[in-house]
Design a protein around this motif. Sequence first.
Motif, mmCIF file in Angstrom:
data_model
loop_
_atom_site.group_PDB
_atom_site.id
_atom_site.type_symbol
_atom_site.label_atom_id
_atom_site.label_comp_id
_atom_site.label_asym_id
_atom_site.label_seq_id
_atom_site.Cartn_x
_atom_site.Cartn_y
_atom_site.Cartn_z
ATOM 1 N N GLN A 1 9.704 5.169 6.247
ATOM 2 C CA GLN A 1 8.616 4.298 6.727
ATOM 3 C C GLN A 1 8.320 4.555 8.207
ATOM 4 N N GLN A 2 9.377 4.867 8.960
ATOM 5 C CA GLN A 2 9.187 5.118 10.393
ATOM 6 C C GLN A 2 8.282 6.334 10.604
ATOM 7 N N ARG A 3 8.433 7.328 9.751
ATOM 8 C CA ARG A 3 7.582 8.523 9.865
ATOM 9 C C ARG A 3 6.132 8.208 9.473
ATOM 10 N N VAL A 4 5.958 7.350 8.456
ATOM 11 C CA VAL A 4 4.600 6.931 8.057
ATOM 12 C C VAL A 4 3.940 6.179 9.223
ATOM 13 N N ALA A 5 4.698 5.263 9.820
ATOM 14 C CA ALA A 5 4.146 4.471 10.928
ATOM 15 C C ALA A 5 3.799 5.378 12.118
ATOM 16 N N ALA A 6 4.604 6.406 12.331
ATOM 17 C CA ALA A 6 4.322 7.341 13.426
ATOM 18 C C ALA A 6 3.018 8.080 13.163
ATOM 19 N N LEU A 7 2.816 8.496 11.916
ATOM 20 C CA LEU A 7 1.565 9.199 11.588
ATOM 21 C C LEU A 7 0.375 8.266 11.744
ATOM 22 N N ARG A 8 0.571 7.010 11.355
ATOM 23 C CA ARG A 8 -0.530 6.050 11.528
ATOM 24 C C ARG A 8 -0.906 5.916 13.013
ATOM 25 N N ALA A 9 0.096 6.009 13.879
ATOM 26 C CA ALA A 9 -0.199 5.891 15.321
ATOM 27 C C ALA A 9 -0.965 7.102 15.850
ATOM 28 N N LEU B 1 0.841 -1.205 0.000
ATOM 29 C CA LEU B 1 0.000 0.000 0.000
ATOM 30 C C LEU B 1 0.877 1.256 0.000
ATOM 31 N N THR B 2 0.286 2.366 -0.427
ATOM 32 C CA THR B 2 1.038 3.624 -0.405
ATOM 33 C C THR B 2 1.110 4.157 1.031
ATOM 34 N N ALA B 3 1.954 5.170 1.203
ATOM 35 C CA ALA B 3 2.114 5.778 2.530
ATOM 36 C C ALA B 3 0.766 6.304 3.036
ATOM 37 N N LEU B 4 0.065 7.049 2.162
ATOM 38 C CA LEU B 4 -1.224 7.625 2.569
ATOM 39 C C LEU B 4 -2.240 6.518 2.868
ATOM 40 N N LEU C 1 15.912 8.194 12.322
ATOM 41 C CA LEU C 1 15.697 9.563 11.827
ATOM 42 C C LEU C 1 16.903 10.453 12.094
ATOM 43 N N ASP C 2 17.105 11.429 11.203
ATOM 44 C CA ASP C 2 18.134 12.445 11.452
ATOM 45 C C ASP C 2 17.633 13.368 12.554
ATOM 46 N N ASP C 3 18.550 14.179 13.101
ATOM 47 C CA ASP C 3 18.213 14.984 14.289
ATOM 48 C C ASP C 3 17.039 15.932 14.048
ATOM 49 N N ALA D 1 3.718 6.991 -2.704
ATOM 50 C CA ALA D 1 4.676 5.909 -3.020
ATOM 51 C C ALA D 1 4.329 4.676 -2.206
ATOM 52 N N ARG D 2 4.591 3.512 -2.801
ATOM 53 C CA ARG D 2 4.387 2.283 -2.037
ATOM 54 C C ARG D 2 5.408 2.225 -0.909
ATOM 55 N N VAL D 3 4.924 1.831 0.272
ATOM 56 C CA VAL D 3 5.792 1.813 1.448
ATOM 57 C C VAL D 3 6.990 0.869 1.262
ATOM 58 N N GLY D 4 6.768 -0.223 0.521
ATOM 59 C CA GLY D 4 7.853 -1.177 0.271
ATOM 60 C C GLY D 4 9.003 -0.579 -0.518
ATOM 61 N N GLN D 5 8.757 0.601 -1.130
ATOM 62 C CA GLN D 5 9.825 1.251 -1.908
ATOM 63 C C GLN D 5 10.368 2.470 -1.181
ATOM 64 N N MET D 6 10.115 2.566 0.115
ATOM 65 C CA MET D 6 10.616 3.706 0.904
ATOM 66 C C MET D 6 11.714 3.245 1.851
ATOM 67 N N SER D 7 12.588 4.191 2.260
ATOM 68 C CA SER D 7 13.655 3.859 3.217
ATOM 69 C C SER D 7 13.035 3.574 4.583
ATOM 70 N N PHE D 8 13.794 2.940 5.467
ATOM 71 C CA PHE D 8 13.234 2.621 6.783
ATOM 72 C C PHE D 8 12.887 3.894 7.550
ATOM 73 N N GLY D 9 13.734 4.907 7.430
ATOM 74 C CA GLY D 9 13.471 6.173 8.128
ATOM 75 C C GLY D 9 12.200 6.845 7.618
#
Length: 215
Positions: A148-156, A102-105, A173-175, A138-146
Amino acid sequence: MNKISFEQVTPHVFLQRGNLHSDVWQQPNLTFDKGKFYLVEAASGHGKSTFCSYVLGYRQDYQGTVRFDNTDVCMFSTAEWVNIRQRCVSQLFQELRLFPELTALENVQLKNQLTHFKSETQIRQWFEQLGIADKIDARVGQMSFGQQQRVAALRALVQPFDFLLADEPISHLDDVNAEVLGKLMADEAKQQGATLIITSIGKHPHLLYDKTLKL
Ligand SMILES: Nc1ncnc2c1ncn2[C@@H]1O[C@H](COP(=O)(O)OP(=O)(O)OP(=O)(O)O)[C@@H](O)[C@H]1O
């Protein structure tokens, strides 16, 4: 829900170890109160993910009692857990658990559609703030882990919650993005009058924590 209590909780896997010298395990009455911010620090293997699994009801391999308000969580039925995870306790998993096809959104909206908690405009603003607006379709499987981490945070964040449990939320994540995400989680928790529990093996957002606990 106003509090989560850990009463003499010890994971079975640690039973042979004697005194664990932990602020969480083997404590007579550790309480996480609604509206406060907690940092749970742990060296690798000290049971950070285990702690999260106990709060979320995914595992019950422990001695002692975990309570939501005055109810032992072992008493909850599957239907009650579904309701709790939809409305009371939200989690950002360390291993994210997104749907790669699935995409990020779509990943975020899948959760949002359960309670229609946030508008798409708000969600798009958050993608912008976190620097991943260009990845929203973009499909999440084609995103970097960092990313994806932001997408997962928004989902939470797109659900009502009394407690938000974030397991190493900024590990990749960077600083700059780490602080943006930390502020976003803190602002949303404050707006909901909710508790934030952040676990860390060293890297965590710089927030005004009410209590820091060593696992
Ligand atoms: N599903 C499980 N059932 C039983 N024991 C487990 C399970 N998962 C982990 N453990 C054990 O519990 C202990 C703590 O593991 P856990 O994954 O909670 O640590 P952690 O602090 O999250 O580690 P890391 O930071 O390396 O991910 C380990 O000894 C591990 O072998």
